[in-house]
Scaffold this active site. Sequence first.
Site, PDB file in Angstrom:
ATOM      1  N   SER A 111      94.090  13.225  63.220  1.00  0.00           N
ATOM      2  CA  SER A 111      92.732  13.552  62.779  1.00  0.00           C
ATOM      3  C   SER A 111      92.699  13.918  61.298  1.00  0.00           C
ATOM      4  O   SER A 111      93.634  14.536  60.785  1.00  0.00           O
ATOM      5  CB  SER A 111      92.195  14.733  63.578  1.00  0.00           C
ATOM      6  OG  SER A 111      91.992  14.371  64.916  1.00  0.00           O
ATOM      7  N   GLU A 147      63.229   2.028  70.750  1.00  0.00           N
ATOM      8  CA  GLU A 147      63.757   3.347  71.093  1.00  0.00           C
ATOM      9  C   GLU A 147      64.092   4.098  69.812  1.00  0.00           C
ATOM     10  O   GLU A 147      64.420   3.492  68.785  1.00  0.00           O
ATOM     11  CB  GLU A 147      65.012   3.188  71.961  1.00  0.00           C
ATOM     12  CG  GLU A 147      64.693   2.744  73.369  1.00  0.00           C
ATOM     13  CD  GLU A 147      64.180   3.883  74.221  1.00  0.00           C
ATOM     14  OE1 GLU A 147      62.978   4.204  74.114  1.00  0.00           O
ATOM     15  OE2 GLU A 147      64.959   4.442  75.000  1.00  0.00           O
ATOM     16  N   HIS A 194      95.553   8.092  66.609  1.00  0.00           N
ATOM     17  CA  HIS A 194      96.791   8.823  66.869  1.00  0.00           C
ATOM     18  C   HIS A 194      97.944   8.399  65.964  1.00  0.00           C
ATOM     19  O   HIS A 194      99.004   9.026  65.984  1.00  0.00           O
ATOM     20  CB  HIS A 194      97.158   8.717  68.352  1.00  0.00           C
ATOM     21  CG  HIS A 194      96.333   9.637  69.199  1.00  0.00           C
ATOM     22  ND1 HIS A 194      96.827  10.379  70.239  1.00  0.00           N
ATOM     23  CD2 HIS A 194      95.007   9.958  69.127  1.00  0.00           C
ATOM     24  CE1 HIS A 194      95.864  11.105  70.787  1.00  0.00           C
ATOM     25  NE2 HIS A 194      94.748  10.852  70.129  1.00  0.00           N
ATOM     26  N   LYS A 237      88.441  24.165  73.045  1.00  0.00           N
ATOM     27  CA  LYS A 237      87.349  24.080  72.071  1.00  0.00           C
ATOM     28  C   LYS A 237      86.411  22.918  72.428  1.00  0.00           C
ATOM     29  O   LYS A 237      85.189  23.048  72.373  1.00  0.00           O
ATOM     30  CB  LYS A 237      87.928  23.876  70.676  1.00  0.00           C
ATOM     31  CG  LYS A 237      86.871  23.975  69.578  1.00  0.00           C
ATOM     32  CD  LYS A 237      87.510  24.187  68.220  1.00  0.00           C
ATOM     33  CE  LYS A 237      86.452  24.359  67.149  1.00  0.00           C
ATOM     34  NZ  LYS A 237      86.964  25.008  65.948  1.00  0.00           N
ATOM     35  N   ASP A 238      87.014  21.792  72.834  1.00  0.00           N
ATOM     36  CA  ASP A 238      86.204  20.641  73.253  1.00  0.00           C
ATOM     37  C   ASP A 238      85.400  20.973  74.506  1.00  0.00           C
ATOM     38  O   ASP A 238      84.236  20.591  74.633  1.00  0.00           O
ATOM     39  CB  ASP A 238      87.100  19.423  73.526  1.00  0.00           C
ATOM     40  CG  ASP A 238      87.482  18.701  72.233  1.00  0.00           C
ATOM     41  OD1 ASP A 238      86.924  19.053  71.176  1.00  0.00           O
ATOM     42  OD2 ASP A 238      88.319  17.788  72.281  1.00  0.00           O
TER      43      ASP A 238
END
Lengths: 192, 408
Positions: free
Chosen positions: B217, B285, B213, B241-242
């Site tokens: 971004s 894994e 922040h 959108k998320d």
Amino acid sequence: MSDNSNTAPAGATAEQIADEIESAPRRDFLLMSTTALGVAGVGMAMWPFIHSINPAKDVLALASTDVDLSAIEVGQAVTVMWRGKPVFIRHRTEEEIAAANEVSLDELRDKQTDSERVQKPEWLVAVGVCTHLGCIPSGQKLGDKKGDFGGWFCPCHGSHYDSSGRVRKGPAPFNLAIPEYTFTDETSIVIG
Amino acid sequence: MKRMQTNNRLLMWIDERLPIFSYSDENLVSYPTPKNLNYWWNYGSIAGIVLVIMIVTGIFLAMNYQPHTDVAFQSVERIVRDVNYGWLLRNLHMNGASMFFIVVYIHMFRGLYFGSYKAPRELLWMIGVTIYVVMMATAFMGYVLPWGQMSFWGATVITNLFSALPVIGEYIVVWIWGGFSVDAPTINRFFVWHYLLPAVILGLVVVHMWALHIHKSNNPLGIEIKSPADMMPFHPFYTIKDLFGLGIFFMFFSFFVFFAPDFLGHPDNYIPANPMVTPPHIVPEWYFLPFYAILRAIPDKLGGVLAMAAGILVLYVLPWLDTSKVRSATYRPIYKQLFWIFVANALFLGWLGQKPAEGAYLIMGRLSTAYYFLFFLVLPLVGRFEKPKQLPVSIFEEVAKKCRTKED
């Protein structure tokens, strides 16, 4: 936030502003329906978590206890475990039964006759947990304090129970609980 | 910080003393975000949600799990068979781990492609790499807890990596085990770490967000935010959108949870741990497989361990290895190709990791490992000799080009 969403950017044409005003209720509807659906979804997703710490199937499967009464002589008492708690089983003497029946209901805090508390008068089956704050009253063994009424005495905060397991003195609000049990034959019971 | 505007006097009273409302508004609602973020920017928030799911399911699983060699295996089976919805909690947690890695790998590749690690976001990237490392430790220890054959032998093999260290190696391993083999003390402490480390991850995520922040971004064009016209508020544009991306992700996640819960696991882990018998084919894994392939490609114990560690740690210095000032691979013709080969190569390494380490697999493993490191080593040169394409002037202009006007 909602005040901002209705305002068009500076320098917008009249047409754009009209467009904004027209689409505002539609936007509010979308916001509210999304929120409602989200809250409902999260609420439903919580149930498996809450239910997962309820008693599991293997715990429920062990929730009953079989007891053979044939070895308990008159005047003797045994303690068995049922659902992790002690259950008092007392083979009562004639005097104890008589004493339990003589009490007038007016003297009792939690009014119950003796016959309401037993299936067969000689056998008293009660959960051995004091109804005050959960300690185990004494009175099962020979030489234990039995309190002023010949039943049980709770050492934690001094509640006295009579030979029917009814509270007679002290802070406990209720009589010793009677568990669900059935006689499978003359001398055996299954609790729970 | 801009003060929240409201007529509610209680909210004002609280906000003046503890500005949680102003703070949330600044960071979640009016938070300025580049206008042009594409769906590759969804994975950070999805990773956050998966972390929450892992922590919540983990807490409720821990209420029924017992970290002791005698009962651990049965306690997990009891969760699945007897505990109410225990099967759901376990499947969510078990597959959630895989989902977490899928999402984080995409998130990392996103950063790699769009140059999100470059100045001024180097620390943001490094905190992210740290989260990834702690995640790997957490996942590894979680896999030990069901105490199946793969748990036990996975734990044995991974802890034995430390025995490669000269002189102190053997002591370190005994110290990690709390004994002379993986045993009761080991599972007990692994459970404690497995429960503790997610809190560490959560703390690191907060710092990650903090750093994010500050400079906001990155974006698909990789150019700086130049004016307010380049940005729009996070809410409702990116919240929705998320959320949409999250919905799609949940469908993918649910498919595994409800229809193929053991698809990503290994059947041998349903055999209780046996310290006397190693299964014929030991595989970690899936999310560790590329590094496992690197480990096996080096024909030397210490060398293999160091190469594997280097494969992860090289990410820390990536911001300084890449000397190009252009962020987005869209404008870097050579880097773009190297990047896609790197992605394919990483997947290929993963495929090799579950194949036996012999013959052609070994040779391919070595070539693949070589490319893995070569990619990082040539970055300084690529930055110097590559001729980047013309960068767009501003985010706003690029977005405006794609926007339809009312007349369309």
